[in-house]
Enzyme design. Structure first.
Site, short mmCIF file in Angstrom:
data_model
loop_
_atom_site.label_atom_id
_atom_site.label_comp_id
_atom_site.label_asym_id
_atom_site.label_seq_id
_atom_site.Cartn_x
_atom_site.Cartn_y
_atom_site.Cartn_z
N GLU A 166 -19.83 2.69 -22.22
CA GLU A 166 -18.61 3.51 -22.20
C GLU A 166 -17.94 3.47 -20.83
O GLU A 166 -16.76 3.81 -20.70
CB GLU A 166 -18.90 4.95 -22.61
N HIS A 219 -24.62 -4.06 -0.52
CA HIS A 219 -25.52 -3.72 -1.64
C HIS A 219 -24.67 -3.46 -2.88
O HIS A 219 -24.45 -2.32 -3.26
CB HIS A 219 -26.32 -2.47 -1.23
N ASN A 260 -40.39 3.41 -10.81
CA ASN A 260 -39.78 2.26 -10.11
C ASN A 260 -40.37 0.94 -10.63
O ASN A 260 -40.36 -0.06 -9.92
CB ASN A 260 -39.97 2.38 -8.60
N SER A 261 -40.88 0.93 -11.85
CA SER A 261 -41.36 -0.35 -12.41
C SER A 261 -40.18 -1.29 -12.60
O SER A 261 -39.04 -0.84 -12.78
CB SER A 261 -42.10 -0.11 -13.72
N ARG A 262 -40.45 -2.59 -12.55
CA ARG A 262 -39.36 -3.56 -12.47
C ARG A 262 -39.61 -4.77 -13.34
O ARG A 262 -40.74 -5.11 -13.66
CB ARG A 262 -39.23 -4.04 -11.01
N SER A 287 -29.80 2.54 -4.61
CA SER A 287 -30.90 2.02 -5.41
C SER A 287 -31.16 2.92 -6.63
O SER A 287 -31.19 4.14 -6.51
CB SER A 287 -32.16 1.94 -4.56
N ALA A 288 -31.34 2.26 -7.76
CA ALA A 288 -31.61 2.94 -9.03
C ALA A 288 -30.48 3.89 -9.44
O ALA A 288 -30.71 4.95 -10.01
CB ALA A 288 -32.96 3.64 -9.02
N CYS A 289 -29.24 3.51 -9.13
CA CYS A 289 -28.08 4.32 -9.52
C CYS A 289 -27.11 3.55 -10.40
O CYS A 289 -25.94 3.93 -10.53
CB CYS A 289 -27.38 4.87 -8.29
N GLY A 290 -27.54 2.43 -10.98
CA GLY A 290 -26.74 1.84 -12.04
C GLY A 290 -26.07 0.50 -11.77
O GLY A 290 -25.24 0.08 -12.57
N ARG A 326 -40.04 0.47 -1.90
CA ARG A 326 -39.72 0.24 -0.49
C ARG A 326 -40.21 1.43 0.34
O ARG A 326 -40.22 2.56 -0.14
CB ARG A 326 -38.21 0.08 -0.31
N LYS A 347 -33.75 -7.74 0.39
CA LYS A 347 -33.16 -6.70 1.24
C LYS A 347 -33.25 -7.05 2.72
O LYS A 347 -32.31 -6.81 3.49
CB LYS A 347 -33.81 -5.35 0.95
N PHE A 379 -23.07 3.93 -19.35
CA PHE A 379 -23.40 2.59 -19.85
C PHE A 379 -22.16 1.87 -20.39
O PHE A 379 -21.17 1.81 -19.67
CB PHE A 379 -24.55 2.68 -20.86
N TYR A 410 -44.92 -5.35 -2.42
CA TYR A 410 -43.96 -4.91 -3.43
C TYR A 410 -42.50 -5.22 -3.11
O TYR A 410 -42.02 -4.93 -2.01
CB TYR A 410 -44.09 -3.40 -3.66
N ASN A 423 -27.14 -2.13 -14.54
CA ASN A 423 -26.54 -1.74 -15.82
C ASN A 423 -25.04 -2.01 -15.86
O ASN A 423 -24.52 -2.52 -16.84
CB ASN A 423 -26.82 -0.27 -16.10
N GLY A 480 -38.75 -5.23 -2.40
CA GLY A 480 -37.97 -5.41 -1.18
C GLY A 480 -38.79 -5.41 0.10
O GLY A 480 -38.32 -5.85 1.14
N ASP A 526 -26.99 -6.95 -7.47
CA ASP A 526 -27.58 -6.15 -6.38
C ASP A 526 -26.97 -6.41 -5.01
O ASP A 526 -26.86 -5.50 -4.21
CB ASP A 526 -29.10 -6.39 -6.32
P1 GTP Z 1 -31.70 -1.08 -7.82
O1 GTP Z 1 -32.18 -2.30 -8.48
O2 GTP Z 1 -32.78 -0.18 -7.34
O3 GTP Z 1 -30.72 -1.35 -6.73
O4 GTP Z 1 -31.00 -0.16 -8.97
P2 GTP Z 1 -29.59 -0.31 -9.72
O5 GTP Z 1 -28.51 0.31 -8.90
O6 GTP Z 1 -29.39 -1.68 -10.18
O7 GTP Z 1 -29.80 0.68 -10.98
P3 GTP Z 1 -29.99 0.35 -12.52
O8 GTP Z 1 -28.79 -0.26 -13.16
O9 GTP Z 1 -31.26 -0.37 -12.69
O10 GTP Z 1 -30.12 1.82 -13.11
C1 GTP Z 1 -31.07 2.73 -12.64
C2 GTP Z 1 -31.25 3.85 -13.61
O11 GTP Z 1 -30.01 4.51 -13.86
C3 GTP Z 1 -31.75 3.36 -14.97
O12 GTP Z 1 -32.75 4.24 -15.42
C4 GTP Z 1 -30.54 3.43 -15.84
O13 GTP Z 1 -30.86 3.67 -17.18
C5 GTP Z 1 -29.73 4.59 -15.24
N1 GTP Z 1 -28.27 4.38 -15.47
C6 GTP Z 1 -27.57 3.26 -15.19
N2 GTP Z 1 -26.27 3.39 -15.57
C7 GTP Z 1 -26.15 4.64 -16.08
C8 GTP Z 1 -25.04 5.37 -16.63
O14 GTP Z 1 -23.90 4.90 -16.73
N3 GTP Z 1 -25.31 6.65 -17.04
C9 GTP Z 1 -26.57 7.20 -16.94
N4 GTP Z 1 -26.74 8.45 -17.37
N5 GTP Z 1 -27.63 6.53 -16.44
C10 GTP Z 1 -27.43 5.27 -16.00
C1 SPV Z 2 -33.48 -1.44 -4.29
O1 SPV Z 2 -34.33 -0.59 -3.97
O2 SPV Z 2 -32.27 -1.32 -3.99
C2 SPV Z 2 -33.87 -2.63 -5.06
C3 SPV Z 2 -35.30 -2.88 -5.24
O3 SPV Z 2 -33.03 -3.39 -5.50
S1 SPV Z 2 -36.02 -3.60 -3.86
O4 SPV Z 2 -35.98 -5.06 -4.03
O5 SPV Z 2 -37.42 -3.16 -3.83
O6 SPV Z 2 -35.32 -3.26 -2.67
MN MN Z 3 -30.88 -2.66 -5.10
#
Ligand code: GTP
Ligand code: SPV
Ligand code: MN
Length: 621
Positions: A531, A263, A401-403, A285-288, A94, A243, A529, A234, A291, A236, A310
């Site tokens: 845990e 979100h 940021n590969s998906r 974004s990308a904070c878990g 994004r 988004k 994860f 790409y 997972n 979002g 999401d």
């Molecule tokens: P967006 O799709 O961008 O919104 O991301 P998201 O919030 O869905 O994040 P996602 O679950 O894809 O996790 C992003 C990164 O954080 C990955 O590399 C995961 O491995 C890492 N991660 C997720 N959960 C945990 C956790 O509990 N502990 C740690 N150390 N890393 C985590």
């Molecule tokens: C984010 O960045 O929060 C995502 C990926 O979920 S995107 O669809 O590119 O916004």
């Molecule tokens: Mn997201």
């Protein structure tokens, strides 16, 4: 709706085929066809195709993209009906600095969004879109976010010149004929979504695998409920249902109608007695989120199922029960870090195929790989830029940021009620960020207003999900900083007002988590994860009133005796590092909060009182 001034046939030169296609549309929804015609006259595509959403269409488009070099077909044995795309290296995430909220007044967009005057922006976009689809096919994708059987289905129509967008939208939303039929029957309102790669082709010009334009515009017109996106293919930026619609436009609609577009992931958790709770979680974004939504509990007798990963739309029924819907039909998940040990549920979903990967690495036998997927690192790969790669290469094989883009139905632990048009009842909201220091593993807010304060001051280190520096702490209110479609101060006020209107006793209780705190040695203090189920258990037991915690200045935090740590291999020092509330660290946090509030400028009084209360507790308890 379309401006009829641009809709008269014959005024602008459209080629015969496009003209004929527009004269024989697959719908009698006149306003829709007129709008499509207007965009065609502007963008001048060579062909028009109304997406029906069928399997045959998917096959035809993926074949076409394989031929064009946009997609690589993966091994049918390993990943059936799956493909890998590789973007232009400048089009990988994004682009927040090129994202605009165009409201009549600058104040409408607020201090955190890029604002442009809507009339001026429309002029700019008209120039950009003029002839932008020459040499290409214009696809028209009718779609619905959430259920087609919702009380008021949230329709959209995306016009795009990217077949990659069509196939990705087919995974992420309900698209095509059933949507068009229902929309046309009801002459329903829809969000107008216009997208172009901004890479017209001259006659005879050879296309590139990932066309795009260095000039990018991701533009929301919240008052018109319209979206225009130019220059990027790409995620979002281009899949406009996600988004741009389900968060930026929907948050503006939600503000007007008294609900919340957030979100957030949605997790269903069932305790050993068979009682279920639904929990939503807002992590940047990308904070878990993905997972956590696919959590595999490590504690006996607890079961987790997924509802969404999401986006969450939270509405309040007549009985004031908050009910939450996942408006998406697929996952667009971060690949790196997703592996058999961290997220086996995602791996199993991907293995069922029907997936589009973007910017991952390729194995020599037609599979995919990324950092963290397996413990064994392959001897040889083709990296996301198409170069040979070995473990000695000294650079990541997959883009950070590969998906993977996968249908949600392929998730084995999907809760059967995931697409209930009424949504599922919501018990708790979790805010979380990526912080090396200060923020404890989990804390419970003292009440709705304190919880909104926790959300308003949520902070996180930036990630590769957006272009720009990575690892910088920034405030990200409710993980919505890049997605609030209006003034952030009004957004916070809306959260407070909603709690007051619905009644605190009916609102979900609010928690704040941090899976990413570090030990003095630099490792993660908490294993994370699966845990994280131990934290979920504490939350559920707090909701039921059966778990203890101690009051700290920042909220109620469990002691190590309050968490179920059965079978967990963690040192006392690490546990202490994860749970600790350090007054000095928190006092150091206050200037950052003040700076953030100064930037917001018009923070609701209640939030400022919460800020004062925090300082008071830190200094006097
Ligand atoms: P967006 O799709 O961008 O919104 O991301 P998201 O919030 O869905 O994040 P996602 O679950 O894809 O996790 C992003 C990164 O954080 C990955 O590399 C995961 O491995 C890492 N991660 C997720 N959960 C945990 C956790 O509990 N502990 C740690 N150390 N890393 C985590
Ligand atoms: C984010 O960045 O929060 C995502 C990926 O979920 S995107 O669809 O590119 O916004
Ligand atoms: Mn997201």
């Amino acid at each position: 709706m379309a401006d009829n001034g641009t809709a008269t046939t014959g005024t602008t030169a459209l080629n015969r085929e496009v003209q004929q296609s527009l004269d024989n549309p697959p719908t009698d929804y006149r306003e829709l066809v007129d709008w499509v015609r207007g965009i065609a006259e502007l963008a001048q595509p060579d062909h028009i195709h109304w997406a029906d959403g069928s399997e045959a269409e998917w096959t035809r488009l993926t074949d076409l993209m394989v031929e064009a070099g946009t997609l690589v077909r993966l091994s049918d044995e390993k990943l059936p009906n799956s493909f890998a795309a590789f973007s232009d290296p400048e089009d990988v995430a994004r682009v927040e600095e090129r994202t605009f909220i165009c409201t009549k007044t600058e104040k409408g967009a607020g201090p955190t969004n890029n604002w442009e005057d809507p009339t001026a922006m429309k002029e700019t976009l008209t120039k950009r879109f003029n002839g932008a689809m020459r040499g290409r096919t214009m696809y028209v994708i009718p779609f619905v976010m959430g259920s087609l059987d919702a009380q008021k289905p949230q329709y959209g129509v995306e016009i795009t010149d990217s077949p990659y967008v069509v196939c990705s939208m087919r995974i992420m939303a309900t698209i095509g004929t059933p949507v068009l039929e229902r929309m046309s029957r009801d002459k329903a309102e829809f969000v107008e979504c216009v997208h172009s790669l901004g890479a017209p082709l001259q006659p005879g010009e050879q296309d590139v695998p990932w066309p795009c334009n260095p000039a990018k515009y991701i533009v929301q017109f919240p008052e018109d409920r319209a979206i225009w996106s130019f220059g990027s293919g790409y995620g979002g930026n281009a899949l406009l249902g996600k988004k741009c619609y389900a968060l930026r436009i929907a948050s503006a609609i939600a503000h007007d109608e008294g609900w919340l577009a957030e979100h957030m992931l949605i997790l269903k958790i069932t305790d050993p007695q068979g009682e279920s709770h639904y929990i939503a979680g807002a992590f940047p974004s990308a904070c878990g989120k993905t997972n956590f939504a696919m959590l595999e509990p490590t504690i006996e007798g607890w079961k987790a199922e997924m509802v969404g990963d999401d986006i969450a739309w939270i509405r309040f029924g007549k009985d004031h029960t908050p009910r939450v819907v996942n408006p998406e039909a697929g996952l667009f998940g971060v690949a790196p870090g997703t592996g058999w040990s961290t997220n086996p549920n995602a791996m199993r979903a991907i293995e069922r195929g029907n997936t589009i990967f973007t910017n991952v690495a390729l194995t020599d036998d037609g599979g995919v790989w990324w950092e963290g997927m397996t413990d064994d690192i392959p001897e040889h790969l083709t990296d996301w830029k198409g170069n040979d790669w070995t473990p000695q290469s000294g650079r990541p094989a997959a883009h950070p940021n590969s998906r993977f883009c996968t249908p949600i139905k392929q998730v084995e632990i999907l809760a059967p009620e995931y697409d209930d048009p009424e949504g599922v009842p919501l018990s708790a909201i979790i805010f979380g960020g990526r912080r090396k220091t200060t923020v404890p593993l989990v804390s419970e807010s003292f009440g709705w207003e304190h919880g909104v304060f926790q959300g308003a001051t949520l902070s996180s280190e930036t990630t590769a999900a957006a272009k720009g520096a990575v690892g910088v702490v920034r405030r990200d209110p409710m993980a919505m900083l890049p997605f609030i479609g209006y003034n952030a101060n009004d957004y916070l006020e809306h959260w407070l007002n909603t709690g007051a209107r619905v009644g605190e006793e009916n609102m979900p209780r609010i928690y704040y988590v941090n899976w990413f705190r570090r030990t003095p040695e630099g490792g993660f203090a908490w294993p994370g994860f699966g845990e994280n189920s131990r934290v979920v258990k504490w939350i559920v037991e707090r909701l039921k009133g059966t778990a203890e915690g101690h009051e700290t200045p920042v909220g109620v935090v469990p002691g190590k005796e309050d968490l179920d740590l059965t079978g967990l291999d963690i040192s006392d020092a690490d546990l202490e590092a994860a749970l600790r509330v350090d007054k000095d660290e928190w006092l150091n946090e206050l200037p950052g909060i003040d700076e953030w509030f100064a930037r917001l400028g018009d923070v609701p009084e209640v939030i400022l009182e919460q800020r004062a209360g925090l300082e008071d507790r830190l200094r006097n308890s």
